[in-house]
Design a protein around this motif. Structure first.
Motif, PDB file in Angstrom:
ATOM      1  N   THR A   5       0.841  -1.070   0.070  1.00  0.00           N
ATOM      2  CA  THR A   5      -0.134  -0.053  -0.186  1.00  0.00           C
ATOM      3  C   THR A   5       0.796   1.357   0.036  1.00  0.00           C
ATOM      4  O   THR A   5       0.639   2.329  -0.604  1.00  0.00           O
ATOM      5  CB  THR A   5      -1.043   0.077   1.196  1.00  0.00           C
ATOM      6  OG1 THR A   5      -1.602  -1.289   1.326  1.00  0.00           O
ATOM      7  CG2 THR A   5      -1.864   1.375   1.105  1.00  0.00           C
ATOM      8  N   HIS A   6       1.790   1.328   0.930  1.00  0.00           N
ATOM      9  CA  HIS A   6       2.621   2.402   1.106  1.00  0.00           C
ATOM     10  C   HIS A   6       3.487   2.785  -0.006  1.00  0.00           C
ATOM     11  O   HIS A   6       3.898   3.948  -0.596  1.00  0.00           O
ATOM     12  CB  HIS A   6       3.372   2.577   2.387  1.00  0.00           C
ATOM     13  CG  HIS A   6       2.458   2.756   3.428  1.00  0.00           C
ATOM     14  ND1 HIS A   6       1.998   3.965   4.076  1.00  0.00           N
ATOM     15  CD2 HIS A   6       1.930   1.682   4.272  1.00  0.00           C
ATOM     16  CE1 HIS A   6       1.330   3.722   4.914  1.00  0.00           C
ATOM     17  NE2 HIS A   6       1.202   2.380   5.273  1.00  0.00           N
ATOM     18  N   LEU A   7       4.013   1.728  -0.738  1.00  0.00           N
ATOM     19  CA  LEU A   7       4.903   1.806  -2.008  1.00  0.00           C
ATOM     20  C   LEU A   7       4.074   2.407  -3.019  1.00  0.00           C
ATOM     21  O   LEU A   7       4.550   3.490  -3.681  1.00  0.00           O
ATOM     22  CB  LEU A   7       5.232   0.174  -2.323  1.00  0.00           C
ATOM     23  CG  LEU A   7       6.005   0.324  -3.590  1.00  0.00           C
ATOM     24  CD1 LEU A   7       7.359   0.526  -3.340  1.00  0.00           C
ATOM     25  CD2 LEU A   7       6.015  -0.858  -4.290  1.00  0.00           C
ATOM     26  N   ILE A  40      -8.031   9.777   6.416  1.00  0.00           N
ATOM     27  CA  ILE A  40      -9.379   9.438   5.940  1.00  0.00           C
ATOM     28  C   ILE A  40      -9.421   8.161   5.231  1.00  0.00           C
ATOM     29  O   ILE A  40     -10.183   7.788   4.379  1.00  0.00           O
ATOM     30  CB  ILE A  40      -9.997  10.696   5.028  1.00  0.00           C
ATOM     31  CG1 ILE A  40      -9.158  10.853   3.884  1.00  0.00           C
ATOM     32  CG2 ILE A  40     -10.104  11.955   5.725  1.00  0.00           C
ATOM     33  CD1 ILE A  40      -9.972  11.703   2.891  1.00  0.00           C
ATOM     34  N   GLY A  41      -8.454   7.127   5.489  1.00  0.00           N
ATOM     35  CA  GLY A  41      -8.482   5.932   4.957  1.00  0.00           C
ATOM     36  C   GLY A  41      -9.613   5.286   5.198  1.00  0.00           C
ATOM     37  O   GLY A  41     -10.292   5.254   6.202  1.00  0.00           O
ATOM     38  N   GLN A  88     -19.489   1.299   7.313  1.00  0.00           N
ATOM     39  CA  GLN A  88     -19.183   2.564   7.337  1.00  0.00           C
ATOM     40  C   GLN A  88     -20.125   3.719   7.958  1.00  0.00           C
ATOM     41  O   GLN A  88     -21.096   3.444   7.950  1.00  0.00           O
ATOM     42  CB  GLN A  88     -18.923   3.129   5.952  1.00  0.00           C
ATOM     43  CG  GLN A  88     -18.091   2.070   5.233  1.00  0.00           C
ATOM     44  CD  GLN A  88     -16.695   1.979   5.768  1.00  0.00           C
ATOM     45  OE1 GLN A  88     -15.859   2.915   6.096  1.00  0.00           O
ATOM     46  NE2 GLN A  88     -16.047   0.651   5.850  1.00  0.00           N
ATOM     47  N   THR A  89     -19.484   4.714   8.545  1.00  0.00           N
ATOM     48  CA  THR A  89     -20.251   5.914   9.122  1.00  0.00           C
ATOM     49  C   THR A  89     -20.840   6.608   7.802  1.00  0.00           C
ATOM     50  O   THR A  89     -19.985   6.685   6.976  1.00  0.00           O
ATOM     51  CB  THR A  89     -19.652   6.460  10.287  1.00  0.00           C
ATOM     52  OG1 THR A  89     -18.459   7.164   9.501  1.00  0.00           O
ATOM     53  CG2 THR A  89     -19.203   5.805  11.219  1.00  0.00           C
ATOM     54  N   ALA A  90     -21.898   7.593   8.062  1.00  0.00           N
ATOM     55  CA  ALA A  90     -22.283   8.526   7.199  1.00  0.00           C
ATOM     56  C   ALA A  90     -21.085   9.414   7.137  1.00  0.00           C
ATOM     57  O   ALA A  90     -20.927  10.105   5.841  1.00  0.00           O
ATOM     58  CB  ALA A  90     -23.586   9.202   7.792  1.00  0.00           C
ATOM     59  N   GLU A  91     -20.479   9.739   7.919  1.00  0.00           N
ATOM     60  CA  GLU A  91     -19.505  10.770   7.727  1.00  0.00           C
ATOM     61  C   GLU A  91     -18.207  10.342   6.878  1.00  0.00           C
ATOM     62  O   GLU A  91     -17.743  11.078   6.130  1.00  0.00           O
ATOM     63  CB  GLU A  91     -18.636  11.038   9.326  1.00  0.00           C
ATOM     64  CG  GLU A  91     -19.636  11.997  10.102  1.00  0.00           C
ATOM     65  CD  GLU A  91     -20.691  11.217  10.897  1.00  0.00           C
ATOM     66  OE1 GLU A  91     -21.764  11.762  11.431  1.00  0.00           O
ATOM     67  OE2 GLU A  91     -20.799   9.883  10.795  1.00  0.00           O
ATOM     68  N   LYS A  92     -17.974   9.048   6.975  1.00  0.00           N
ATOM     69  CA  LYS A  92     -16.946   8.302   6.327  1.00  0.00           C
ATOM     70  C   LYS A  92     -17.288   8.302   4.798  1.00  0.00           C
ATOM     71  O   LYS A  92     -16.461   8.715   3.831  1.00  0.00           O
ATOM     72  CB  LYS A  92     -16.467   6.982   6.763  1.00  0.00           C
ATOM     73  CG  LYS A  92     -15.714   6.924   7.916  1.00  0.00           C
ATOM     74  CD  LYS A  92     -14.202   6.943   7.740  1.00  0.00           C
ATOM     75  CE  LYS A  92     -13.089   6.617   8.688  1.00  0.00           C
ATOM     76  NZ  LYS A  92     -11.843   6.813   8.383  1.00  0.00           N
ATOM     77  N   LEU A  93     -18.465   8.113   4.524  1.00  0.00           N
ATOM     78  CA  LEU A  93     -18.930   7.830   3.335  1.00  0.00           C
ATOM     79  C   LEU A  93     -18.903   9.583   2.670  1.00  0.00           C
ATOM     80  O   LEU A  93     -18.776   9.630   1.482  1.00  0.00           O
ATOM     81  CB  LEU A  93     -20.344   7.274   3.214  1.00  0.00           C
ATOM     82  CG  LEU A  93     -20.433   5.776   3.545  1.00  0.00           C
ATOM     83  CD1 LEU A  93     -21.765   5.291   3.567  1.00  0.00           C
ATOM     84  CD2 LEU A  93     -19.572   5.143   2.571  1.00  0.00           C
ATOM     85  N   ALA A  94     -19.566  10.431   3.511  1.00  0.00           N
ATOM     86  CA  ALA A  94     -19.755  11.773   2.944  1.00  0.00           C
ATOM     87  C   ALA A  94     -18.005  12.460   2.569  1.00  0.00           C
ATOM     88  O   ALA A  94     -18.018  13.294   1.595  1.00  0.00           O
ATOM     89  CB  ALA A  94     -20.115  12.574   4.047  1.00  0.00           C
ATOM     90  N   GLY A 136      -7.487   2.587   1.037  1.00  0.00           N
ATOM     91  CA  GLY A 136      -8.003   1.735   1.902  1.00  0.00           C
ATOM     92  C   GLY A 136      -7.870  -0.049   1.476  1.00  0.00           C
ATOM     93  O   GLY A 136      -7.247  -0.104   0.545  1.00  0.00           O
ATOM     94  N   HIS A 137      -8.418  -0.710   2.371  1.00  0.00           N
ATOM     95  CA  HIS A 137      -8.496  -2.190   2.037  1.00  0.00           C
ATOM     96  C   HIS A 137     -10.009  -2.374   2.001  1.00  0.00           C
ATOM     97  O   HIS A 137     -10.795  -2.356   2.706  1.00  0.00           O
ATOM     98  CB  HIS A 137      -7.751  -3.010   3.027  1.00  0.00           C
ATOM     99  CG  HIS A 137      -6.308  -2.588   3.676  1.00  0.00           C
ATOM    100  ND1 HIS A 137      -5.390  -2.556   2.428  1.00  0.00           N
ATOM    101  CD2 HIS A 137      -5.686  -2.347   4.711  1.00  0.00           C
ATOM    102  CE1 HIS A 137      -4.128  -2.297   3.149  1.00  0.00           C
ATOM    103  NE2 HIS A 137      -4.699  -2.203   4.238  1.00  0.00           N
TER     104      HIS A 137
END
Length: 252
Positions: free
Chosen positions: A19-21, A38-39, A47-53, A66-67
């Motif tokens: 991932t970091h590469l 915000i990964g 997921q929370t509504a905030e994450k999706l937003a 993300g994974h």
């Protein structure tokens, strides 16, 4: 340079696949942005509504990482956002060994208590990941066997607007790294106009790779599984996940 911005996109990877590469490579694009805070991880319904937003509000010339295990919900979500996806994979045996080293360093991981049991050896951890099993932590879901776990991510391969990148292509040689980077550029930009010189952009991106600066970097080698999978563990892996190696073209 033109001010034309690249449409926002997604960097998705199987855990311990580089991932970091890939983040470093992509951040070699001039002006490219990625917010490390915000990964996103886990299934869509967690997921929370905030994450999706946050994902919906992602600006152009930036990427979300993300994974993400495959699901129709995630596929629909990213289709609606018109986000292309870079998907990173690695030899499952190297993922296995790296993951077994990683989990005991992360107390928040759902398998941490299981892996830190008294007299639970490194080989026991590898065997647990290969076969799957019930964690000792209460209310934690059963860990699927390794091939099932890996496929839950690799099912993204071949989907529309998904470009797969093998860790090995970025680490095996300078020639392969430049070729893989050029393919990433072609996929992300598509018909989007820009004034970058392709070869110069490849050079900028590959020069930004500094594996030792990653907090999760351990070895980053190709085929390091050979140092840790003894005959018994290798045979167990082939029994449970040999077909996975065949499907991905990694050989046994």
């Amino acid at each position: 340079m033109t001010d034309t911005k690249l449409p926002r996109f997604l960097l998705n990877s199987i855990p311990k696949s580089g991932t970091h590469l890939l983040k470093q490579l992509l951040l070699g694009v001039p002006g490219m942005q990625n917010d490390p805070f915000i990964g996103m991880y886990g299934h869509y319904h967690y997921q929370t509504a905030e994450k999706l937003a946050t994902a919906r509000a992602l600006p152009d010339h930036s990427f979300l990482n993300g994974h993400f295990q495959y699901s129709t919900e995630w596929e629909t979500f990213f289709e609606e956002l018109k986000m292309k996806q870079i998907f990173v994979l690695r030899d499952p045996r190297d993922v296995l060994v790296s993951y077994a080293h990683f989990i005991p360093k992360v107390p928040a991981h759902h398998l941490y208590e299981t892996f830190m049991q008294e007299e639970f050896t490194h080989n026991d951890r590898i065997q647990f990941l290969i076969e799957g099993g019930v964690p000792i932590t209460p209310f934690v879901a059963v860990q699927p066997h390794f091939a099932e776990w890996y496929r839950s991510f690799s099912e993204w391969m071949g989907r529309p607007n998904v470009h797969s990148v093998r860790f090995e292509d970025l680490m095996s040689s300078e020639e392969n790294r430049r070729k893989a980077t050029g393919e990433i550029i072609d996929f992300l930009w598509g018909d989007t106009a820009h004034s970058y010189n392709r070869e110069e952009l490849i050079t900028k991106m590959t020069a930004n790779i500094k594996p030792q600066e990653s907090v999760t970097f351990r070895k980053g080698k190709i085929g390091s599984w050979r140092e840790e999978l003894n005959g018994e563990l290798e045979a167990l892996f082939i029994k449970h996940a040999g077909q996975l190696l065949d499907e991905l073209g990694y050989g046994r």
